[in-house]
Write a protein that holds these residues in place. Sequence first.
Motif, short mmCIF file in Angstrom:
data_model
loop_
_atom_site.label_atom_id
_atom_site.label_comp_id
_atom_site.label_asym_id
_atom_site.label_seq_id
_atom_site.Cartn_x
_atom_site.Cartn_y
_atom_site.Cartn_z
N UNK A 230 -9.68 11.47 -8.68
CA UNK A 230 -9.53 10.04 -8.85
C UNK A 230 -8.34 9.62 -7.93
N UNK A 231 -7.28 10.39 -8.13
CA UNK A 231 -6.09 10.08 -6.86
C UNK A 231 -6.56 10.20 -5.86
N UNK A 232 -7.24 11.05 -5.25
CA UNK A 232 -7.52 11.49 -3.95
C UNK A 232 -8.44 10.03 -3.58
N UNK A 233 -9.50 9.78 -4.34
CA UNK A 233 -10.22 8.44 -4.04
C UNK A 233 -9.49 7.34 -3.59
N UNK A 234 -8.59 7.20 -4.81
CA UNK A 234 -7.42 5.86 -4.60
C UNK A 234 -6.55 5.87 -3.68
N UNK A 235 -6.28 6.91 -3.12
CA UNK A 235 -5.50 7.16 -1.83
C UNK A 235 -6.31 6.87 -0.69
N UNK A 236 -7.40 7.50 -0.59
CA UNK A 236 -8.41 7.11 0.70
C UNK A 236 -8.84 5.52 0.80
N UNK A 237 -9.11 4.89 -0.48
CA UNK A 237 -9.23 3.27 -0.37
C UNK A 237 -7.91 2.65 0.23
N UNK A 238 -6.63 3.28 -0.25
CA UNK A 238 -5.58 2.39 0.26
C UNK A 238 -5.14 2.58 1.63
N UNK A 239 -5.70 3.85 2.09
CA UNK A 239 -5.20 4.55 3.27
C UNK A 239 -6.19 3.66 4.49
N UNK A 240 -7.73 3.55 3.87
CA UNK A 240 -8.40 2.57 4.80
C UNK A 240 -8.25 1.32 4.88
N UNK A 241 -7.50 0.65 3.81
CA UNK A 241 -7.07 -0.80 3.96
C UNK A 241 -5.98 -0.76 4.81
N UNK A 242 -4.96 0.33 4.93
CA UNK A 242 -3.74 0.30 5.74
C UNK A 242 -4.38 0.40 7.23
N UNK B 8 -7.16 -0.69 8.45
CA UNK B 8 -7.60 -2.06 8.97
C UNK B 8 -6.56 -3.07 9.50
N UNK B 9 -5.30 -2.79 8.47
CA UNK B 9 -4.28 -3.73 8.78
C UNK B 9 -3.59 -3.23 10.08
N UNK B 10 -3.21 -2.11 10.44
CA UNK B 10 -2.62 -1.50 11.52
C UNK B 10 -3.51 -1.89 12.82
N UNK B 11 -4.69 -1.78 12.64
CA UNK B 11 -5.57 -2.14 13.96
C UNK B 11 -5.25 -3.48 14.47
N UNK B 12 -4.62 -4.38 13.56
CA UNK B 12 -4.49 -5.87 14.07
C UNK B 12 -3.10 -5.67 14.61
N UNK B 13 -2.11 -4.60 14.59
CA UNK B 13 -0.62 -4.84 15.02
C UNK B 13 -0.73 -4.50 16.53
N UNK B 14 0.29 -5.26 17.10
CA UNK B 14 0.54 -4.96 18.43
C UNK B 14 1.16 -3.75 18.82
N UNK C 203 0.72 -1.33 0.10
CA UNK C 203 -0.09 -0.13 -0.05
C UNK C 203 0.87 1.35 0.22
N UNK C 204 2.07 1.13 0.79
CA UNK C 204 2.88 2.34 0.90
C UNK C 204 3.24 2.67 -0.60
N UNK C 205 3.80 1.75 -1.26
CA UNK C 205 4.50 1.78 -2.71
C UNK C 205 3.06 2.32 -3.70
N UNK C 206 2.17 1.77 -3.56
CA UNK C 206 0.97 2.31 -4.23
C UNK C 206 0.77 3.73 -4.09
N UNK C 207 0.79 4.14 -2.82
CA UNK C 207 0.38 5.56 -2.35
C UNK C 207 1.69 6.69 -2.87
N UNK C 208 2.82 6.10 -2.76
CA UNK C 208 3.66 6.80 -3.50
C UNK C 208 3.61 7.05 -5.31
#
Length: 302
Positions: free
Chosen positions: A282-294, A296-302, A165-170
Amino acid sequence: MPVYSMTGYASAQHTPGGNAEIATPAACLALELRSVNSRFLDVVLRLPDELRPHEPALRELIAKRLKRGKVELRVSVEAAAGAALPDVPVRTLQRLAAAQQQVRVWLPEAAPLSVADALRLAAGDSAASPALGEALLPLARQALDELVAARQREGARLLALLQERITALRALAAQAAPLVPQLVQAQRQRFLERWQEALGAAPASEAVTQAAQERALAEATAFAIRIDVAEELGRLAAHLDEIEAVLQKGGETGKRLDFLIQELHREANTLGSKSATLELTRISVDMKVLIEQMREQVQNLE
């Protein structure tokens, strides 16, 4: 240092003779550990009555290895395979039957005693407690080692997803960067054309033409300031750098990453609010989708 997820499962069982360190005479222990995400460390213990005195030691053991997550430890005691059933005196069975009858007079919905319940009550738990207690803590350490390993494997999987996701955001930020100067130049040209059209019917003079050009440049400058997203893209890149640094460091990353994800979302929102083209939207919307996925994943990290 590895990155750990808060999600994991482990189990351990012991039967007499399987390990001299934790051998029990006629009972086997079955232990399960489950953990899911939580803001803090929340330990829930489900122990048989005879093992409840060991609850403080179990809590201390878990707290030394885990920092966050809702952790459930479930322990059950079962008769060992092949163990001889105890001889229960008839008088003891008569007392159990009388006690059951008395209970059901007042609680008619109470479930009847099973054979296992009768054997456990007749044998008396107190005699088995010392041996079971000696077996419990080593077994809990074994299961806890497996749980930590499972959380580490899940953390490695989440780390790979976050890096994607970080690579995609960059890549999206790189697409957005050149759009604003091109848009400003095109808008400046449109302002000049509109002013020239508006002044076409009026008597031409050098002063009027100069004033029109200056007004068009001022409008273009104001427009450029209004849609400039260079600051947002710079902060977004800085947040991504910090996220990668935190992930590389490992350890307890969840709370810090959660804050950084909020900051990423703020920059993406600002980018969308300043958008003057469909491409930037479009770029802003795509960024928000990726960030929301991040998120969800971060909420599972210790």
